[in-house]
Design an enzyme around this catalytic site. Structure first.
Site: not given
Length: 631
Positions: A295, A299, A379, A381, A425, A434
């Site tokens: 994703d 995308y 979906y 998120y 899934h 970092d």
């Protein structure tokens, strides 16, 4: 527009509309734009860490990937918004590099392409379905041994029937049918039709009171107020809260990013983001074996971030930040209220009632929240970064929305409504951390519990110890979590010790759920190798930003982390980046239909020896509605 209008005061400030315009003007002046050229990617090209830390970074640069819809040719560019110059330009070699992400301009053409294809129309006619009632869903194709696809820009499309304008088509999958579409030629390579499967008649209209039922009247209002205002301050994209100090960023690939996180003047993390996510599906059926979505990389999912609403997405004393990205034409697009910031009370911080002294003290925990939400297809998120009073950092990802659906019964799916299946899934995320724990030179120790056999030194068998193993090279630092051994990874600074002589550090505490479950010889295993391990540690390189590589769409695999660690660089006392894979394995439930209650996943960074003692002894003893003393 003058170049002065594009300038900012810090190299990590958020993108401005003037900078987007400046980049487009530079590309146009260099002859790289045209009537059919679109922006497939746009994001800040951040300066190297050393230049930011020593104050020499001054040039504001942006990376723009251009896609010619007519020819399929794509060019990867870096542009200085400060000077108005194209710094670099490279044409991609799709069979080797992969393709740029799929963009809105391509999504919009899919239904016209399909409705001009006789084989597609014949398949719909055989099922008694009118083409105008079908919503086509173009999905990333992956890379398989399918003749003639190498180097071409391909998507695979399913159809879902929509019975009326407000009908959620996810309830009506047209199963047994898929089209392979060439986006450049605007044609269909093949239509695979394995036979008619009854389209489920169930409703998915969770927003229709006739289906959902009347709203409850038993919930009483909850009001969260801060009469004196919030405890944090915001100046541009710099946020200060209690002893925390950091900068906020946003780009279309990673979404929300955190920069230069420090506590009480001491650096902890230079940059934190979710740099990739993959959603591999488990159904091997001929029409859906290829379903694996990146994703972020395929995308640019943060392009679609929601404009957050008070009382719905965020509750309390809220401060919002807008985010500026570029649309397909390279024009600035502002996402209003893209990022939400607020404080939350999270219960007891610490407490003790003492038997001997009679003292009784309680302190309340509080956290600072930075969040954004983005829908991508079916979906939604939500990404929530938390900073706590005691120096703890957490990331929580909330997955909700609508499960992907099918109609054919399968051992690899759950029936969630009559005749409606939801394939199994995973949702696997890669956090790029970092680290700068009290400085740039860090190392990672794997720390876990170790049983001690019963014997002379352990006659009653109760002993267990803590084992610690330094991960010295990139080849060592590819690890799986093990909750049975309470395995954690301590990011330490070997050059800085606390008052007890211990290396200062932060522990990465994983949830330890399943990593990638696909077979080792599978295409998705090769393309999402980052998801096969919970931990990778690499030596810092400013060009190494995305764990599955820069161009994930139709990349044949092996890019990103598996390629970088071939160098086997030392990571003991070096400038390092920690990559953490986390996520969920989803066996859908009937309760996940027609809209899924939030599922949670994430990880914690917790100070271990970073402080000499509990750093929250100075938190005041105030609590309760009247602000009284907690006893």
């Amino acid at each position: 527009m003058t170049l002065a209008e594009t300038r900012t005061t810090h190299p990590l400030e958020m993108t401005t509309a003037a900078e987007v315009d400046a980049v487009r003007s530079a590309l146009e002046g260099a002859g790289l734009l045209g009537e059919t050229v679109r922006f497939a990617f746009f994001a800040p090209e951040e300066p190297p860490k050393s230049a930011v830390l020593d104050g020499t970074a001054s040039d504001r640069r942006f990376r723009a990937v251009l896609l010619d819809l007519a020819t399929g040719r794509s060019v990867d560019t870096v542009v200085s918004a400060t000077s108005g110059e194209v710094v670099s330009s490279r044409e991609l070699d799709p069979p080797v590099d992969g393709q740029p992400p799929i963009i809105d301009s391509e999504f919009e053409m899919i239904e016209d392409i399909l409705n001009g294809t006789p084989e597609w129309l014949a398949a719909l006619s055989a099922r008694g379905i009118a083409p105008e009632s079908v919503r086509a869903v173009p999905l990333s194709a992956g890379v398989y041994d399918i003749e003639g696809e190498a180097g071409r820009r391909i998507v695979r499309a399913f159809g879902f029937r929509q019975d009326h304008e407000k009908d959620h088509p996810w309830a009506h999958p047209i199963d047994g049918l898929v089209a392979y579409v060439d986006l450049t030629a605007r044609s269909v390579d093949r239509v695979i039709d394995t036979g008619d499967v009854p389209v489920p008649a169930t409703s998915g209209n969770f927003d229709d009171p006739a289906f959902a039922g009347e709203p409850r009247t038993s919930l009483k209002p909850i009001e969260i107020t801060q009469p004196d205002g919030p405890s944090f301050s915001v100046e541009g994209n710099r946020v200060r809260w209690e002893k925390w100090d950091l900068r906020i960023g946003f780009n279309e690939r990673e979404g929300l990013t955190l920069h230069q996180i420090s506590f009480d003047g001491r650096p902890v993390v230079y940059r934190a983001s979710v740099a990739e996510m993959v959603v591999p599906y488990a159904d091997p059926a001929p029409v859906r074996f290829w379903q694996n979505y990146f994703d972020c990389g395929e995308y640019m999912f943060a392009r679609y971030a929601d404009s957050l609403q008070l009382g719905c997405d965020c509750l309390g004393e809220i401060h919002y930040l807008d985010a500026v990205i570029a649309d397909d034409l390279g024009r600035p697009k502002t996402i209003t209220n893209a990022i939400c910031m607020h404080e939350e009370d999270t219960g007891v911080l610490w407490k003790h009632s003492d038997l001997f002294t009679g003292s009784a003290e309680t302190r309340r925990q509080r956290r600072m929240v930075f969040s954004f939400f983005t829908p991508i297809g079916n979906y939604d998120y939500g990404f929530y970064w938390y900073l706590h009073l005691d120096g703890t950092i957490q990331l929580e990802v909330k997955a909700t929305g609508i499960v992907f659906t099918a109609a054919a019964p399968s051992e690899y799916a759950t029936e969630v409504a009559p005749g409606l299946q939801a394939p199994f899934h995973q949702h696997l995320f890669s956090a790029r951390l970092d680290m700068t724990v009290d400085g740039v030179r860090n190392a990672v120790d794997e720390v876990q519990a170790q049983r001690v056999p019963m014997g002379p030194d352990n006659p009653y068998g109760n002993a267990f110890r803590k084992s610690r193993t330094r991960l010295t090279r990139e080849s060592d630092a590819q690890r799986l979590a093990d909750q049975s051994a309470v395995r954690t990874w301590h990011i330490v600074n070997p050059e800085v010790q606390n008052a007890l002589g211990q290396d200062v550090g932060y522990a990465l505490i994983p949830e330890g759920r399943a990593a990638l479950l696909a077979d080792e010889s599978s295409s998705i295993h090769s393309r999402a190798t980052f998801a096969t391990k919970h931990l990778w540690v690499t030596q810092y390189d400013p060009a190494q930003r995305y764990p599955a590589g820069d161009f994930v769409n139709q990349n044949p695999g092996g890019a990103g982390l598996p390629a970088w660690v071939q160098a086997d660089r030392p990571v003991d006392g070096e400038d390092i980046v920690v990559w953490h894979t986390f996520g969920t394995t989803h066996f859908p439930r009937p309760e996940d239909w027609p809209v899924m209650p939030v599922d949670h996943t994430g990880f914690t960074l917790k100070p271990v020896g970073f402080f000499d003692r509990n750093p929250t002894l100075d938190v005041p003893a105030r609590g309760g509605a009247a602000g009284g003393h907690c006893t």
